[in-house]
Design a protein around this motif. Structure first.
Motif, PDB file in Angstrom:
ATOM      1  N   GLN A 221     -58.900 -25.081 -53.678  1.00 41.13           N
ATOM      2  CA  GLN A 221     -57.595 -24.639 -54.162  1.00 41.13           C
ATOM      3  C   GLN A 221     -56.590 -24.704 -53.018  1.00 41.13           C
ATOM      4  O   GLN A 221     -56.866 -24.216 -51.917  1.00 41.13           O
ATOM      5  N   VAL A 222     -55.458 -25.325 -53.292  1.00 43.44           N
ATOM      6  CA  VAL A 222     -54.342 -25.325 -52.352  1.00 43.44           C
ATOM      7  C   VAL A 222     -53.283 -24.417 -52.965  1.00 43.44           C
ATOM      8  O   VAL A 222     -52.659 -24.767 -53.971  1.00 43.44           O
ATOM      9  N   VAL A 223     -53.113 -23.242 -52.384  1.00 44.34           N
ATOM     10  CA  VAL A 223     -52.186 -22.251 -52.925  1.00 44.34           C
ATOM     11  C   VAL A 223     -50.905 -22.292 -52.098  1.00 44.34           C
ATOM     12  O   VAL A 223     -50.921 -22.015 -50.893  1.00 44.34           O
ATOM     13  N   LEU A 224     -49.810 -22.648 -52.752  1.00 47.02           N
ATOM     14  CA  LEU A 224     -48.514 -22.756 -52.089  1.00 47.02           C
ATOM     15  C   LEU A 224     -47.651 -21.574 -52.509  1.00 47.02           C
ATOM     16  O   LEU A 224     -47.411 -21.366 -53.704  1.00 47.02           O
ATOM     17  N   VAL A 225     -47.195 -20.807 -51.524  1.00 44.69           N
ATOM     18  CA  VAL A 225     -46.414 -19.598 -51.788  1.00 44.69           C
ATOM     19  C   VAL A 225     -45.047 -19.743 -51.134  1.00 44.69           C
ATOM     20  O   VAL A 225     -44.952 -20.136 -49.963  1.00 44.69           O
ATOM     21  N   GLY A 226     -43.996 -19.433 -51.889  1.00 44.54           N
ATOM     22  CA  GLY A 226     -42.667 -19.473 -51.282  1.00 44.54           C
ATOM     23  C   GLY A 226     -41.576 -19.752 -52.290  1.00 44.54           C
ATOM     24  O   GLY A 226     -41.766 -19.635 -53.507  1.00 44.54           O
ATOM     25  N   ASN A 227     -40.441 -20.142 -51.765  1.00 42.11           N
ATOM     26  CA  ASN A 227     -39.266 -20.459 -52.576  1.00 42.11           C
ATOM     27  C   ASN A 227     -39.379 -21.897 -53.067  1.00 42.11           C
ATOM     28  O   ASN A 227     -39.215 -22.844 -52.296  1.00 42.11           O
ATOM     29  N   LYS A 228     -39.631 -22.071 -54.353  1.00 40.12           N
ATOM     30  CA  LYS A 228     -39.884 -23.404 -54.889  1.00 40.12           C
ATOM     31  C   LYS A 228     -38.672 -24.327 -54.799  1.00 40.12           C
ATOM     32  O   LYS A 228     -38.821 -25.549 -54.897  1.00 40.12           O
ATOM     33  N   GLU A 229     -37.498 -23.757 -54.640  1.00 44.20           N
ATOM     34  CA  GLU A 229     -36.290 -24.576 -54.559  1.00 44.20           C
ATOM     35  C   GLU A 229     -36.009 -25.055 -53.140  1.00 44.20           C
ATOM     36  O   GLU A 229     -35.131 -25.899 -52.934  1.00 44.20           O
ATOM     37  N   SER A 230     -36.733 -24.538 -52.174  1.00 40.37           N
ATOM     38  CA  SER A 230     -36.453 -24.892 -50.781  1.00 40.37           C
ATOM     39  C   SER A 230     -37.016 -26.263 -50.434  1.00 40.37           C
ATOM     40  O   SER A 230     -38.009 -26.721 -51.019  1.00 40.37           O
ATOM     41  N   THR A 231     -36.391 -26.908 -49.474  1.00 44.52           N
ATOM     42  CA  THR A 231     -36.876 -28.210 -48.997  1.00 44.52           C
ATOM     43  C   THR A 231     -38.270 -28.080 -48.409  1.00 44.52           C
ATOM     44  O   THR A 231     -39.133 -28.946 -48.608  1.00 44.52           O
TER      45      THR A 231
END
Length: 321
Positions: A221-231
């Protein structure tokens, strides 16, 4: 004079499910193509990210026009309105597969939620609870005297092959309470077709892929956390798909989104905890996990690529040994 042939312009759920999957995947995979490459479909020279919009438009059409939210049923096709024919196994399985890709490659939680819900409905309508595997037709029509289980991947894959892969993918997203049920169903499904797979595996290549996926001790699993609109977050998503790995699941979560957080609190508390503990000053943080046992988080796309390349190399070496 030869009469002009009729135009078959109906919209079929299963075929659109395949298209949704293809467009969603292309939206990220084509980003790794050399600069200046021309993407000729659907629009010459378009940005690959536009493909995601095509996939979402198709999924939304099906949800609005071919899905009855009161009965939780899909119709099979649409032309000047939904057809009376109910959805078949292929319609559910192919659409679920497309929605899972739409979530993994696009990140909107609504598609994962709908995919999981449709899986419940598919099990209710088509699952052979005694024998295992899925029938092609629901058991609600008394005029259908014989319900069969498709066992051939031709120009289109069989519904059972796609359903097997869907179950494996879902099992790597949800917590153990649901994951074990998904795994149990796919194990029973593969047992139904084991003779066919052993004697003529070439007839079911996609189901062979499902069997291979199930044999992997633990999916990544690659879990990406953060602001999805950010570059930075978008670069992380591109990095997550920069290598080919059929045993990888990408999970995207924005801790500021209450709907997403509520979903993960109910369905996988580990992911919710990752989101809560993510540094708020970082626009994107990535965790690479095996059965949600995770390596230290990284905060750049380059670092994620390095980490993923290491895990792919390690898995390849282990398989060779």
């Amino acid at each position: 004079k030869r009469p002009r042939p009729h135009l078959d312009d109906k919209v079929i759920v299963s075929w659109n499910g395949l298209a949704i999957s293809a467009f969603a995947r292309a939206s990220q995979i084509l980003k790794s193509e050399p600069t200046g490459t021309r993407f000729c479909f659907p629009i010459t020279g378009c940005n690959p990210e536009e493909y995601l919009g095509v996939a979402e438009k198709a999924a939304r059409f099906i949800k609005e026009k071919l899905y009855d939210s009161s009965s939780n049923r899909l119709n099979h096709s649409y032309r000047n309105g939904p057809a009376k024919a109910p959805g078949f196994l292929d319609d559910y399985a192919f659409l679920i597969n497309g929605l899972l890709d739409l979530y993994e490659y696009g990140g909107k939680i609504e598609w994962l939620m709908w995919a999981a819900h449709l899986q419940v409905i598919q099990d209710e309508l088509f699952l052979d609870k005694q024998g295992g595997g899925y029938f092609n037709t629901p058991g609600e029509d008394p005029s259908v005297l014989l319900r069969v289980k498709e066992d051939y991947d031709g120009a289109e894959p069989s519904g059972n092959s796609v359903a097997a892969i869907n179950l494996i993918r879902l099992s790597s997203i949800f917590d153990a309470a649901k994951s074990d049920g998904y795994k149990c169903n796919v194990e029973h499904l593969l047992a139904v077709f084991q003779t066919r797979l052993r004697e003529l595996g070439i007839a079911l290549p996609l189901m062979c892929c499902a069997a291979d996926m199930l044999s992997v001790p633990s999916r990544k699993q690659v879990v990406l956390v953060g602001n999805k609109e950010s570059t930075e977050f978008r670069d992380m998503v591109a990095a997550a798909f920069s290598t080919y790995d059929p045993n990888r699941t990408v999970i995207q979560i924005d801790p500021r989104n209450t709907e997403e957080m509520g979903f993960w609190e109910s369905n996988n508390a580990i992911i919710a905890q990752m989101a809560r503990s993510s540094p708020p000053e970082k626009p994107a943080v990535a965790h690479v996990c095996q059965d949600f046992k995770c390596s230290p988080p990284v905060t750049s796309a380059d670092a994620l690529r390095v980490l993923l390349n290491k895990t792919v190399a390690a898995a390849t070496s282990s398989a060779a040994a």
